[in-house]
Design a protein around this motif. Structure first.
Motif, PDB file in Angstrom:
ATOM      1  N   GLU A  35       6.459   1.312  10.182  1.00 36.50           N
ATOM      2  CA  GLU A  35       5.347   1.166   9.246  1.00 36.50           C
ATOM      3  C   GLU A  35       5.796   0.426   7.994  1.00 36.50           C
ATOM      4  OE1 GLU A  35       2.041   3.867   6.840  1.00 36.50           O
ATOM      5  OE2 GLU A  35       3.567   4.845   8.072  1.00 36.50           O
ATOM      6  N   PHE A  36       7.030   0.711   7.547  1.00 30.73           N
ATOM      7  CA  PHE A  36       7.559   0.051   6.354  1.00 30.73           C
ATOM      8  C   PHE A  36       7.639  -1.456   6.565  1.00 30.73           C
ATOM      9  CE2 PHE A  36      10.401  -0.900   2.889  1.00 30.73           C
ATOM     10  CZ  PHE A  36      10.178   0.113   1.971  1.00 30.73           C
ATOM     11  N   PHE A  37       8.164  -1.872   7.719  1.00 29.58           N
ATOM     12  CA  PHE A  37       8.290  -3.304   8.001  1.00 29.58           C
ATOM     13  C   PHE A  37       6.919  -3.963   8.101  1.00 29.58           C
ATOM     14  CE2 PHE A  37       8.551  -6.921  10.924  1.00 29.58           C
ATOM     15  CZ  PHE A  37       9.478  -7.697  10.246  1.00 29.58           C
ATOM     16  N   GLU A  38       5.978  -3.263   8.696  1.00 28.24           N
ATOM     17  CA  GLU A  38       4.627  -3.809   8.844  1.00 28.24           C
ATOM     18  C   GLU A  38       3.990  -4.078   7.482  1.00 28.24           C
ATOM     19  OE1 GLU A  38       0.259  -2.349  10.479  1.00 28.24           O
ATOM     20  OE2 GLU A  38       2.075  -1.374  11.224  1.00 28.24           O
ATOM     21  N   LYS A  39       4.251  -3.194   6.512  1.00 29.99           N
ATOM     22  CA  LYS A  39       3.643  -3.327   5.192  1.00 29.99           C
ATOM     23  C   LYS A  39       4.436  -4.241   4.258  1.00 29.99           C
ATOM     24  CE  LYS A  39       0.380  -0.304   6.060  1.00 29.99           C
ATOM     25  NZ  LYS A  39      -1.047  -0.702   6.158  1.00 29.99           N
ATOM     26  N   TYR A  40       5.772  -4.258   4.413  1.00 28.60           N
ATOM     27  CA  TYR A  40       6.626  -4.926   3.437  1.00 28.60           C
ATOM     28  C   TYR A  40       7.213  -6.241   3.911  1.00 28.60           C
ATOM     29  CZ  TYR A  40       6.699  -0.520   0.889  1.00 28.60           C
ATOM     30  OH  TYR A  40       6.348   0.593   0.200  1.00 28.60           O
ATOM     31  N   GLY A  41       7.515  -6.342   5.189  1.00 24.95           N
ATOM     32  CA  GLY A  41       8.184  -7.539   5.679  1.00 24.95           C
ATOM     33  C   GLY A  41       9.692  -7.442   5.530  1.00 24.95           C
ATOM     34  N   SER A  42      10.381  -8.529   5.850  1.00 26.11           N
ATOM     35  CA  SER A  42      11.839  -8.519   5.933  1.00 26.11           C
ATOM     36  C   SER A  42      12.543  -8.472   4.585  1.00 26.11           C
ATOM     37  CB  SER A  42      12.316  -9.762   6.698  1.00 26.11           C
ATOM     38  OG  SER A  42      11.873 -10.942   6.044  1.00 26.11           O
ATOM     39  N   LYS A  43      11.804  -8.604   3.472  1.00 31.51           N
ATOM     40  CA  LYS A  43      12.453  -8.536   2.158  1.00 31.51           C
ATOM     41  C   LYS A  43      13.106  -7.176   1.949  1.00 31.51           C
ATOM     42  CE  LYS A  43      10.226 -10.051  -1.504  1.00 31.51           C
ATOM     43  NZ  LYS A  43       9.311 -10.099  -2.678  1.00 31.51           N
ATOM     44  N   TYR A  44      12.526  -6.125   2.546  1.00 33.01           N
ATOM     45  CA  TYR A  44      12.989  -4.777   2.284  1.00 33.01           C
ATOM     46  C   TYR A  44      13.659  -4.097   3.474  1.00 33.01           C
ATOM     47  CZ  TYR A  44      10.132  -5.178  -1.887  1.00 33.01           C
ATOM     48  OH  TYR A  44       9.595  -5.598  -3.068  1.00 33.01           O
ATOM     49  N   PHE A  94      12.240   6.878   2.051  1.00 33.33           N
ATOM     50  CA  PHE A  94      11.534   7.704   1.085  1.00 33.33           C
ATOM     51  C   PHE A  94      11.053   6.805  -0.049  1.00 33.33           C
ATOM     52  CE2 PHE A  94      14.373  11.218   2.610  1.00 33.33           C
ATOM     53  CZ  PHE A  94      13.368  12.072   3.032  1.00 33.33           C
ATOM     54  N   ILE A  95       9.855   7.066  -0.545  1.00 32.08           N
ATOM     55  CA  ILE A  95       9.353   6.439  -1.765  1.00 32.08           C
ATOM     56  C   ILE A  95       9.240   7.560  -2.792  1.00 32.08           C
ATOM     57  CG2 ILE A  95       7.477   5.138  -2.840  1.00 32.08           C
ATOM     58  CD1 ILE A  95       6.716   4.279   0.086  1.00 32.08           C
ATOM     59  N   ILE A  96       9.919   7.414  -3.924  1.00 32.49           N
ATOM     60  CA  ILE A  96      10.010   8.494  -4.912  1.00 32.49           C
ATOM     61  C   ILE A  96       9.526   7.987  -6.270  1.00 32.49           C
ATOM     62  CG2 ILE A  96      11.547  10.175  -5.996  1.00 32.49           C
ATOM     63  CD1 ILE A  96      13.457   9.174  -3.452  1.00 32.49           C
ATOM     64  N   PRO A 111       0.773  -1.248   0.000  1.00 33.73           N
ATOM     65  CA  PRO A 111       0.000   0.000   0.000  1.00 33.73           C
ATOM     66  C   PRO A 111       0.806   1.302   0.000  1.00 33.73           C
ATOM     67  CG  PRO A 111      -0.989  -1.588   1.477  1.00 33.73           C
ATOM     68  CD  PRO A 111       0.313  -2.188   1.043  1.00 33.73           C
ATOM     69  N   PRO A 112       1.881   1.436   0.788  1.00 36.53           N
ATOM     70  CA  PRO A 112       2.594   2.726   0.776  1.00 36.53           C
ATOM     71  C   PRO A 112       3.162   3.087  -0.595  1.00 36.53           C
ATOM     72  CG  PRO A 112       3.199   1.445   2.706  1.00 36.53           C
ATOM     73  CD  PRO A 112       2.445   0.523   1.806  1.00 36.53           C
ATOM     74  N   ILE A 113       3.791   2.122  -1.275  1.00 38.20           N
ATOM     75  CA  ILE A 113       4.355   2.394  -2.599  1.00 38.20           C
ATOM     76  C   ILE A 113       3.233   2.633  -3.606  1.00 38.20           C
ATOM     77  CG2 ILE A 113       5.664   1.429  -4.524  1.00 38.20           C
ATOM     78  CD1 ILE A 113       7.434   0.019  -2.606  1.00 38.20           C
ATOM     79  N   TYR A 114       2.215   1.799  -3.557  1.00 41.93           N
ATOM     80  CA  TYR A 114       1.089   1.922  -4.488  1.00 41.93           C
ATOM     81  C   TYR A 114       0.432   3.295  -4.355  1.00 41.93           C
ATOM     82  CZ  TYR A 114      -3.031   0.396  -7.140  1.00 41.93           C
ATOM     83  OH  TYR A 114      -4.025   0.262  -8.078  1.00 41.93           O
ATOM     84  N   SER A 115       0.274   3.753  -3.118  1.00 46.69           N
ATOM     85  CA  SER A 115      -0.329   5.058  -2.868  1.00 46.69           C
ATOM     86  C   SER A 115       0.552   6.183  -3.398  1.00 46.69           C
ATOM     87  CB  SER A 115      -0.552   5.243  -1.365  1.00 46.69           C
ATOM     88  OG  SER A 115      -1.017   6.537  -1.073  1.00 46.69           O
ATOM     89  N   SER A 116       1.857   6.083  -3.170  1.00 45.84           N
ATOM     90  CA  SER A 116       2.788   7.106  -3.638  1.00 45.84           C
ATOM     91  C   SER A 116       2.768   7.222  -5.160  1.00 45.84           C
ATOM     92  CB  SER A 116       4.205   6.774  -3.159  1.00 45.84           C
ATOM     93  OG  SER A 116       5.133   7.731  -3.601  1.00 45.84           O
ATOM     94  N   LEU A 117       2.720   6.077  -5.854  1.00 49.35           N
ATOM     95  CA  LEU A 117       2.697   6.098  -7.318  1.00 49.35           C
ATOM     96  C   LEU A 117       1.373   6.628  -7.853  1.00 49.35           C
ATOM     97  CD1 LEU A 117       5.325   4.497  -6.990  1.00 49.35           C
ATOM     98  CD2 LEU A 117       4.593   3.064  -8.892  1.00 49.35           C
ATOM     99  N   ILE A 154       8.161   7.487   5.056  1.00 47.16           N
ATOM    100  CA  ILE A 154       7.506   6.473   5.873  1.00 47.16           C
ATOM    101  C   ILE A 154       8.494   5.937   6.904  1.00 47.16           C
ATOM    102  CG2 ILE A 154       8.054   4.667   4.190  1.00 47.16           C
ATOM    103  CD1 ILE A 154       5.424   3.301   4.953  1.00 47.16           C
ATOM    104  N   SER A 155       8.025   5.728   8.124  1.00 46.84           N
ATOM    105  CA  SER A 155       8.896   5.247   9.196  1.00 46.84           C
ATOM    106  C   SER A 155       9.247   3.781   8.984  1.00 46.84           C
ATOM    107  CB  SER A 155       8.209   5.412  10.553  1.00 46.84           C
ATOM    108  OG  SER A 155       7.123   4.500  10.668  1.00 46.84           O
ATOM    109  N   ASN A 156      10.352   3.348   9.588  1.00 49.83           N
ATOM    110  CA  ASN A 156      10.783   1.961   9.450  1.00 49.83           C
ATOM    111  C   ASN A 156       9.742   0.995  10.011  1.00 49.83           C
ATOM    112  OD1 ASN A 156      13.080   0.026   8.851  1.00 49.83           O
ATOM    113  ND2 ASN A 156      12.676  -0.472  10.980  1.00 49.83           N
TER     114      ASN A 156
END
Length: 231
Positions: free
Chosen positions: A95-104, A114-116, A77-83, A91-93
Motif C-alpha cells: 500500500e505504501f508503494f502504491e501511494k508513494y512510489g519509489s522515492k520512499y 509506521f507513520i508517527i 493520503p496515508p501520511i495526510y490522514s495520520s497527521l 501500513i503495508s509495503n
C-alpha cells in the motif's frame, strides 16, 4: 518491557541535549531504541500549504540528511490522514508503494511502515516514518498508542523549547546566518562554510524571523540593517 513510563523517561532525558539539532537526532534514535524499527525518517510539516520537508534519517549505516525531500502531503493520503487524525498508523509495503512510489520504498522489498505524527498543542508539526520492521511482525493497537504518545511528547519538548527563546535578541549563530544572507550567501554555501547541516541553517533563519517579528528573511535582513546589527 515497553510502557508509558519508559517513553516518558526517555523523552525527559532529551532536555540534556545541548543543541536543537542534537535533540532531533536523539528523538529519532529513540524510535530505534524503544520500538521494533531499524530505520527512521524525520520530517517537518507546515499545516499552511500542507508541505513536508525531510530533515534526517537514521539506520544501521548511520545518520543521513534528507533535505532534498519535499512533498505536498495532500498527494500522500496515508501520511495526510495520520497527521489529521494525530494518530500513529501502520501500513503495508504494498500500500505504501502504491501511494508513494519509489522515492520512499522498493516494491520488491517486504518492508512495512509506521507513520508517527509529531504534534504540539494538537497541531501536527512533523512526523516520523519508521521502516525495516522484523520478519513476521504483527502490529497491535497498544503499540500504535505508544507510538502516538511518543510523537506527542517529542512535539511538546521540541516546540516548547522554541517558545522559550527570547524575542528580538538573536543568538550569535542566528546573527551570523543573517549576516551571510545579507551578503548573498546561499544555504548550501553556509552549510559548508559554517560546518552545520542545511536543516540547522534553516532553523536559525526561521528562529530569527520569529524573534524579529517579521514575515520572511528579506524583511529580517532589512530590520537588522535598520538596527545596525548587520552591515
Amino acid at each position: 518491557m515497553l510502557n508509558e513510563s519508559t517513553i516518558h523517561e526517555y523523552i525527559s532525558n532529551l532536555n540534556k541535549a545541548s543543541t536543537h539539532e542534537e535533540k532531533l537526532n536523539l528523538c529519532t534514535k529513540g524510535l530505534l531504541e524503544l520500538f521494533p524499527i531499524q530505520e527512521v525518517h524525520l520530517f517537518r510539516y507546515s499545516p499552511l500549504g500542507n508541505i513536508a520537508e525531510g530533515i534526517l534519517k537514521i539506520n544501521s549505516s548511520g545518520l543521513h540528511y534528507i533535505g532534498h525531500v519535499r512533498d505536498d502531503l495532500r498527494n500522500l493520503p496515508p501520511i495526510y490522514s495520520s497527521l489529521r487524525k494525530r494518530r500513529a498508523m501502520y501500513i503495508s509495503n504494498e500500500e505504501f508503494f502504491e501511494k508513494y512510489g519509489s522515492k520512499y520504498t522498493n516494491p520488491n522489498e517486504k518492508n512495512d511502515h509506521f507513520i508517527i505524527p509529531i504534534c504540539f498543542s494538537s497541531t501536527p508539526v512533523g512526523y516520523f516514518i519508521g521502516r525495516e520492521l522484523p520478519r513476521n511482525f504483527t502490529c497491535d493497537e497498544k503499540l500504535l498508542s505508544f507510538l502516538t504518545l511518543y510523537g506527542k511528547l517529542v512535539g511538546k519538548i521540541i516546540e516548547s523549547n522554541k517558545e522559550g527563546q527570547s524575542i528580538g535578541k538573536l543568538s550569535k549563530r542566528e546573527s551570523e546566518v543573517m549576516q551571510r544572507i545579507s551578503c548573498g550567501e546561499s544555504i548550501k554555501e553556509m552549510t559548508k562554510s559554517m560546518g552545520i547541516s542545511e536543516y540547522t541553517v534553516k532553523d536559525y533563519i526561521k528562529s530569527a524571523i520569529k524573534k524579529l517579528e517579521v514575515n520572511n528573511r528579506v524583511e529580517a535582513v532589512a530590520e537588522l540593517l535598520r538596527r545596525g546589527s548587520i552591515s
